[in-house]
Design a protein around this motif. Structure first.
Motif, PDB file in Angstrom:
ATOM      1  N   ALA A   1       0.841  -1.192   0.000  1.00  0.00           N
ATOM      2  CA  ALA A   1       0.000   0.000   0.000  1.00  0.00           C
ATOM      3  C   ALA A   1       0.874   1.238   0.000  1.00  0.00           C
ATOM      4  CB  ALA A   1      -0.927   0.022   1.212  1.00  0.00           C
ATOM      5  N   CYS A   2       0.353   2.325  -0.579  1.00  0.00           N
ATOM      6  CA  CYS A   2       1.037   3.607  -0.530  1.00  0.00           C
ATOM      7  C   CYS A   2       0.634   4.274   0.787  1.00  0.00           C
ATOM      8  CB  CYS A   2       0.644   4.472  -1.734  1.00  0.00           C
ATOM      9  SG  CYS A   2       1.695   5.921  -1.957  1.00  0.00           S
ATOM     10  N   GLN A   3       1.133   3.697   1.856  1.00  0.00           N
ATOM     11  CA  GLN A   3       0.795   4.119   3.215  1.00  0.00           C
ATOM     12  C   GLN A   3       2.027   3.911   4.096  1.00  0.00           C
ATOM     13  OE1 GLN A   3      -1.544   1.458   5.573  1.00  0.00           O
ATOM     14  NE2 GLN A   3      -2.635   3.096   6.661  1.00  0.00           N
ATOM     15  N   PRO A   4       2.944   4.896   4.128  1.00  0.00           N
ATOM     16  CA  PRO A   4       4.188   4.751   4.901  1.00  0.00           C
ATOM     17  C   PRO A   4       3.964   4.428   6.375  1.00  0.00           C
ATOM     18  CG  PRO A   4       4.294   6.659   3.444  1.00  0.00           C
ATOM     19  CD  PRO A   4       2.884   6.162   3.386  1.00  0.00           C
TER      20      PRO A   4
ATOM     21  N   PHE B   1      -4.647   2.737  -2.463  1.00  0.00           N
ATOM     22  CA  PHE B   1      -4.740   4.163  -2.145  1.00  0.00           C
ATOM     23  C   PHE B   1      -5.325   4.265  -0.747  1.00  0.00           C
ATOM     24  CE2 PHE B   1      -7.709   7.718  -1.593  1.00  0.00           C
ATOM     25  CZ  PHE B   1      -6.793   8.770  -1.577  1.00  0.00           C
ATOM     26  N   THR B   2      -4.638   4.999   0.122  1.00  0.00           N
ATOM     27  CA  THR B   2      -5.082   5.177   1.499  1.00  0.00           C
ATOM     28  C   THR B   2      -5.444   6.643   1.715  1.00  0.00           C
ATOM     29  OG1 THR B   2      -3.525   3.448   2.179  1.00  0.00           O
ATOM     30  CG2 THR B   2      -4.484   4.804   3.920  1.00  0.00           C
ATOM     31  N   SER B   3      -6.641   6.894   2.229  1.00  0.00           N
ATOM     32  CA  SER B   3      -7.090   8.269   2.460  1.00  0.00           C
ATOM     33  C   SER B   3      -6.284   8.932   3.567  1.00  0.00           C
ATOM     34  CB  SER B   3      -8.577   8.273   2.836  1.00  0.00           C
ATOM     35  OG  SER B   3      -8.755   7.719   4.133  1.00  0.00           O
ATOM     36  N   LEU B   4      -6.475  10.233   3.748  1.00  0.00           N
ATOM     37  CA  LEU B   4      -5.780  10.974   4.794  1.00  0.00           C
ATOM     38  C   LEU B   4      -6.051  10.395   6.176  1.00  0.00           C
ATOM     39  CD1 LEU B   4      -6.255  14.654   3.560  1.00  0.00           C
ATOM     40  CD2 LEU B   4      -4.087  13.414   3.782  1.00  0.00           C
TER      41      LEU B   4
ATOM     42  N   VAL C   1      -5.399  11.061  -5.261  1.00  0.00           N
ATOM     43  CA  VAL C   1      -5.410   9.694  -5.783  1.00  0.00           C
ATOM     44  C   VAL C   1      -4.393   9.551  -6.906  1.00  0.00           C
ATOM     45  CG1 VAL C   1      -6.818   7.899  -6.869  1.00  0.00           C
ATOM     46  CG2 VAL C   1      -7.837   9.404  -5.153  1.00  0.00           C
ATOM     47  N   LYS C   2      -4.315  10.544  -7.784  1.00  0.00           N
ATOM     48  CA  LYS C   2      -3.366  10.499  -8.901  1.00  0.00           C
ATOM     49  C   LYS C   2      -1.924  10.530  -8.399  1.00  0.00           C
ATOM     50  CE  LYS C   2      -6.527  12.710 -12.190  1.00  0.00           C
ATOM     51  NZ  LYS C   2      -6.791  13.927 -13.009  1.00  0.00           N
ATOM     52  N   GLN C   3      -1.663  11.383  -7.414  1.00  0.00           N
ATOM     53  CA  GLN C   3      -0.311  11.459  -6.863  1.00  0.00           C
ATOM     54  C   GLN C   3       0.073  10.164  -6.146  1.00  0.00           C
ATOM     55  OE1 GLN C   3       0.166  14.949  -4.383  1.00  0.00           O
ATOM     56  NE2 GLN C   3      -0.355  16.369  -6.035  1.00  0.00           N
ATOM     57  N   SER C   4      -0.906   9.545  -5.507  1.00  0.00           N
ATOM     58  CA  SER C   4      -0.647   8.282  -4.812  1.00  0.00           C
ATOM     59  C   SER C   4      -0.250   7.197  -5.809  1.00  0.00           C
ATOM     60  CB  SER C   4      -1.893   7.855  -4.024  1.00  0.00           C
ATOM     61  OG  SER C   4      -1.681   6.623  -3.369  1.00  0.00           O
ATOM     62  N   LEU C   5      -0.972   7.110  -6.919  1.00  0.00           N
ATOM     63  CA  LEU C   5      -0.629   6.100  -7.927  1.00  0.00           C
ATOM     64  C   LEU C   5       0.754   6.372  -8.506  1.00  0.00           C
ATOM     65  CD1 LEU C   5      -1.405   3.627  -9.661  1.00  0.00           C
ATOM     66  CD2 LEU C   5      -2.183   5.261 -11.391  1.00  0.00           C
TER      67      LEU C   5
ATOM     68  N   ASP D   1       5.700   0.160 -14.582  1.00  0.00           N
ATOM     69  CA  ASP D   1       4.887   1.135 -15.312  1.00  0.00           C
ATOM     70  C   ASP D   1       3.401   0.764 -15.296  1.00  0.00           C
ATOM     71  OD1 ASP D   1       4.990  -1.065 -16.947  1.00  0.00           O
ATOM     72  OD2 ASP D   1       5.824  -0.042 -18.690  1.00  0.00           O
ATOM     73  N   TYR D   2       3.056  -0.278 -14.550  1.00  0.00           N
ATOM     74  CA  TYR D   2       1.641  -0.604 -14.370  1.00  0.00           C
ATOM     75  C   TYR D   2       1.444  -1.362 -13.066  1.00  0.00           C
ATOM     76  CZ  TYR D   2       2.562  -5.473 -15.737  1.00  0.00           C
ATOM     77  OH  TYR D   2       3.027  -6.757 -15.786  1.00  0.00           O
ATOM     78  N   ILE D   3       0.240  -1.281 -12.541  1.00  0.00           N
ATOM     79  CA  ILE D   3      -0.140  -1.993 -11.321  1.00  0.00           C
ATOM     80  C   ILE D   3      -1.156  -3.061 -11.696  1.00  0.00           C
ATOM     81  CG2 ILE D   3      -1.230  -1.776  -9.052  1.00  0.00           C
ATOM     82  CD1 ILE D   3       1.476  -0.383  -9.228  1.00  0.00           C
ATOM     83  N   ASP D   4      -0.955  -4.268 -11.216  1.00  0.00           N
ATOM     84  CA  ASP D   4      -1.898  -5.343 -11.550  1.00  0.00           C
ATOM     85  C   ASP D   4      -3.249  -5.142 -10.868  1.00  0.00           C
ATOM     86  OD1 ASP D   4      -0.285  -7.456 -13.121  1.00  0.00           O
ATOM     87  OD2 ASP D   4       1.028  -6.941 -11.452  1.00  0.00           O
ATOM     88  N   SER D   5      -3.220  -4.675  -9.630  1.00  0.00           N
ATOM     89  CA  SER D   5      -4.461  -4.503  -8.877  1.00  0.00           C
ATOM     90  C   SER D   5      -4.334  -3.297  -7.953  1.00  0.00           C
ATOM     91  CB  SER D   5      -4.757  -5.770  -8.058  1.00  0.00           C
ATOM     92  OG  SER D   5      -5.971  -5.653  -7.354  1.00  0.00           O
ATOM     93  N   LEU D   6      -5.230  -2.324  -8.127  1.00  0.00           N
ATOM     94  CA  LEU D   6      -5.255  -1.132  -7.275  1.00  0.00           C
ATOM     95  C   LEU D   6      -6.493  -1.204  -6.394  1.00  0.00           C
ATOM     96  CD1 LEU D   6      -4.084   1.628  -6.479  1.00  0.00           C
ATOM     97  CD2 LEU D   6      -5.492   2.639  -8.305  1.00  0.00           C
ATOM     98  N   VAL D   7      -6.277  -1.128  -5.104  1.00  0.00           N
ATOM     99  CA  VAL D   7      -7.352  -1.329  -4.132  1.00  0.00           C
ATOM    100  C   VAL D   7      -7.566  -0.063  -3.302  1.00  0.00           C
ATOM    101  CG1 VAL D   7      -8.036  -2.667  -2.080  1.00  0.00           C
ATOM    102  CG2 VAL D   7      -6.907  -3.804  -4.010  1.00  0.00           C
ATOM    103  N   MET D   8      -8.822   0.292  -3.083  1.00  0.00           N
ATOM    104  CA  MET D   8      -9.151   1.364  -2.159  1.00  0.00           C
ATOM    105  C   MET D   8      -9.043   0.792  -0.754  1.00  0.00           C
ATOM    106  SD  MET D   8     -12.613   3.746  -1.893  1.00  0.00           S
ATOM    107  CE  MET D   8     -12.753   3.792  -3.676  1.00  0.00           C
ATOM    108  N   HIS D   9      -8.153   1.366   0.064  1.00  0.00           N
ATOM    109  CA  HIS D   9      -7.822   0.763   1.358  1.00  0.00           C
ATOM    110  C   HIS D   9      -9.027   0.613   2.268  1.00  0.00           C
ATOM    111  CE1 HIS D   9      -3.873   0.200   3.791  1.00  0.00           C
ATOM    112  NE2 HIS D   9      -4.723  -0.764   4.038  1.00  0.00           N
ATOM    113  N   SER D  10      -9.983   1.486   2.108  1.00  0.00           N
ATOM    114  CA  SER D  10     -11.263   1.387   2.819  1.00  0.00           C
ATOM    115  C   SER D  10     -12.215   2.376   2.177  1.00  0.00           C
ATOM    116  CB  SER D  10     -11.091   1.716   4.312  1.00  0.00           C
ATOM    117  OG  SER D  10     -10.731   3.071   4.480  1.00  0.00           O
TER     118      SER D  10
END
Length: 359
Positions: A114-117, A149-152, A172-176, A186-195
C-alpha cells in the motif's frame, strides 16, 4: 582319435557363479533406474514434499525447462484459475526489501502492499521483487503487484505520500504515481481502495479516478478493502463502470466471517482476499481436532487454514517473516496449483464448524 579334456568342475562352477552375479547385478541396475524414474515423475507431479510440523517442511521445487512457462509465475496461476496465496507486506519496515526478496525466492509471485508509509514500506517491496527477479531470471509478467490508495484518515500526518491540500482526485493520482515509482513498474496489476471513504460520494469520486487509470492502462484491475457492509459494496458495484475484482477483508468472527459478502463475491466473480487469517482464528487453529486433521493431511495447522480458505475459492494473504514458513505456504499453494484435492467437502464442513463459520 582326438581326446578333448573336459572342463574342470571348479572352472565350470566359477563361470556359472560369475554369470549369475552378472545377471543379478544387471537386474538390480535396471530396477534402480526404474525406481529413480518413478521418483522423478512423482516429484514432477506433486511439485512438493511436506512434513507435518510448521517450520519443518522442505520444498522440492521443480525447475522448468527453458522456453516453457514457469509454473510458479503469476501469469500461469491466473490462467489456471486455481487457488493461490498472496504475500502481505504490512509492518515489515526496513526489513521489507529483504523479506520480499526471500518470499519471491521461496515461490511467492503475488505481492500486496500500500502507498501508506504508516504501515508499509512500498519502496522496499519494489527493491525486493526486482532483486529476486534479477537473481531468478524472472520478468515483470511473472509477478502480480497489488497496492492501495489510502485516504488521509489512514495516513501518518508526518509521512503523507501525496499533497494533503490538493483535491481528492489529485491525491489519488499522486498516490498512484508514487506507487509506480516505489514499485519500479509502469503498471499496477491490482489497485485497491484501502477502505471506503467517509461518505459514499467521496468513495465514488475515488473510484472514478481509479477507472481512469484502467482506461489509461496504468492499472489492470480494481478492488476495495475493509468493506464489511453489504449495502456499500453492492452500491459501489452497481454504480461503477469498471467493476471491482477484489474485496480484501479481515476473516474473523466479529464480521460473521463475511458470509453474505463472500457469497456476493462468488456470484459476481470478485476475488475475496483474506488477511489476519491466522491471527484472528488462533483458538480454532490450536484445537486438538484441527491439529489432527493437519497431521492427517501432511500440513501444519497454519497451512491447513490456508488450504481451507483456498478450498472455499478464496485467496489468503500470508505475511510471515520466516523463510521456512514461506516455503510451507508455497508448498500448499502448489499442491492446489497441481490440481490436488487437499480437502474434501466433509473436511471443509468440519473446519467451518471448528471456526464457527456458517456456510
Amino acid at each position: 582319435m582326438v581326446i578333448v579334456n573336459p572342463t574342470p568342475r571348479k572352472t565350470r562352477r566359477y563361470k556359472s557363479t560369475l554369470t549369475a552375479v552378472i545377471v543379478v547385478s544387471a537386474v538390480i541396475c535396471i530396477a534402480w533406474l526404474i525406481a529413480l524414474s518413478l521418483i522423478s515423475k512423482s516429484i514432477e507431479k506433486d511439485g512438493s514434499k511436506t512434513t507435518t510440523l510448521r517450520g519443518q517442511i522442505q520444498s522440492v521445487l521443480v525447475e522448468q525447462p527453458k522456453g516453457t512457462m514457469n509454473k510458479q509465475s503469476a501469469k500461469y496461476m491466473l490462467q489456471s484459475k486455481l487457488p493461490y496465496i498472496v504475500y502481505g507486506t504490512a509492518w515489515k519496515k526496513d526489513a521489507t526489501a529483504s523479506l520480499v526478496s526471500k518470499a519471491v525466492e521461496s515461490g511467492f509471485r503475488f505481492i500486496d502492499t500500500a502507498c501508506q508509509p504508516k504501515h508499509y514500506n512500498e519502496a522496499g517491496v519494489g527493491e525486493g521483487w526486482k532483486e529476486a527477479a534479477a537473481k531468478l531470471g524472472l520478468t515483470r509478467s511473472d509477478f502480480f503487484l497489488q497496492t492501495k490508495f489510502t485516504s488521509l484518515d489512514g495516513q501518518d500526518p508526518n509521512k503523507i505520500p501525496y499533497d494533503e491540500l490538493e483535491m481528492l482526485e489529485e491525491q489519488v493520482k499522486q498516490s498512484l504515481a508514487k506507487s509506480l515509482e516505489n514499485l519500479q513498474t509502469d503498471y499496477i496489476d491490482s489497485l485497491v481502495m484501502h477502505s471506503p471513504m467517509r461518505s459514499y460520494e467521496e468513495t465514488l469520486r475515488v473510484w472514478r479516478v481509479f477507472e481512469s487509470f484502467v482506461e489509461e492502462n496504468k492499472v489492470r484491475q480494481l478492488g476495495l478493502a475493509n468493506c464489511y457492509d453489504q449495502k456499500t459494496f453492492l452500491r459501489l458495484y452497481e454504480d461503477s463502470h469498471i467493476k471491482p475484482k477484489v474485496l480484501q477483508n479481515r476473516f474473523y468472527s466479529q464480521s460473521g466471517f463475511d458470509t453474505e459478502l463472500r457469497d456476493l463475491c462468488d456470484a459476481y466473480g470478485v476475488t475475496y482476499q483474506s488477511f489476519w487469517t491466522l491471527s484472528a482464528n488462533r483458538e480454532a487453529i490450536k484445537s486438538r481436532e484441527w491439529k489432527a486433521m493437519a497431521l492427517n493431511k501432511n500440513l501444519s495447522p497454519q497451512t491447513l487454514m490456508y488450504a481451507y480458505m483456498m478450498s472455499l475459492g478464496h485467496t489468503p494473504l500470508s505475511g510471515t517473516t520466516d523463510v521456512t514458513h514461506m516455503k510451507e505456504d508455497v508448498d500448499i499453494m502448489m499442491r492446489f496449483q497441481n490440481g490436488e484435492e487437499v480437502l474434501s467437502k466433509d473436511d471443509v464442513e468440519t473446519l467451518s464448524s471448528l471456526l464457527g463459520v456458517q456456510e
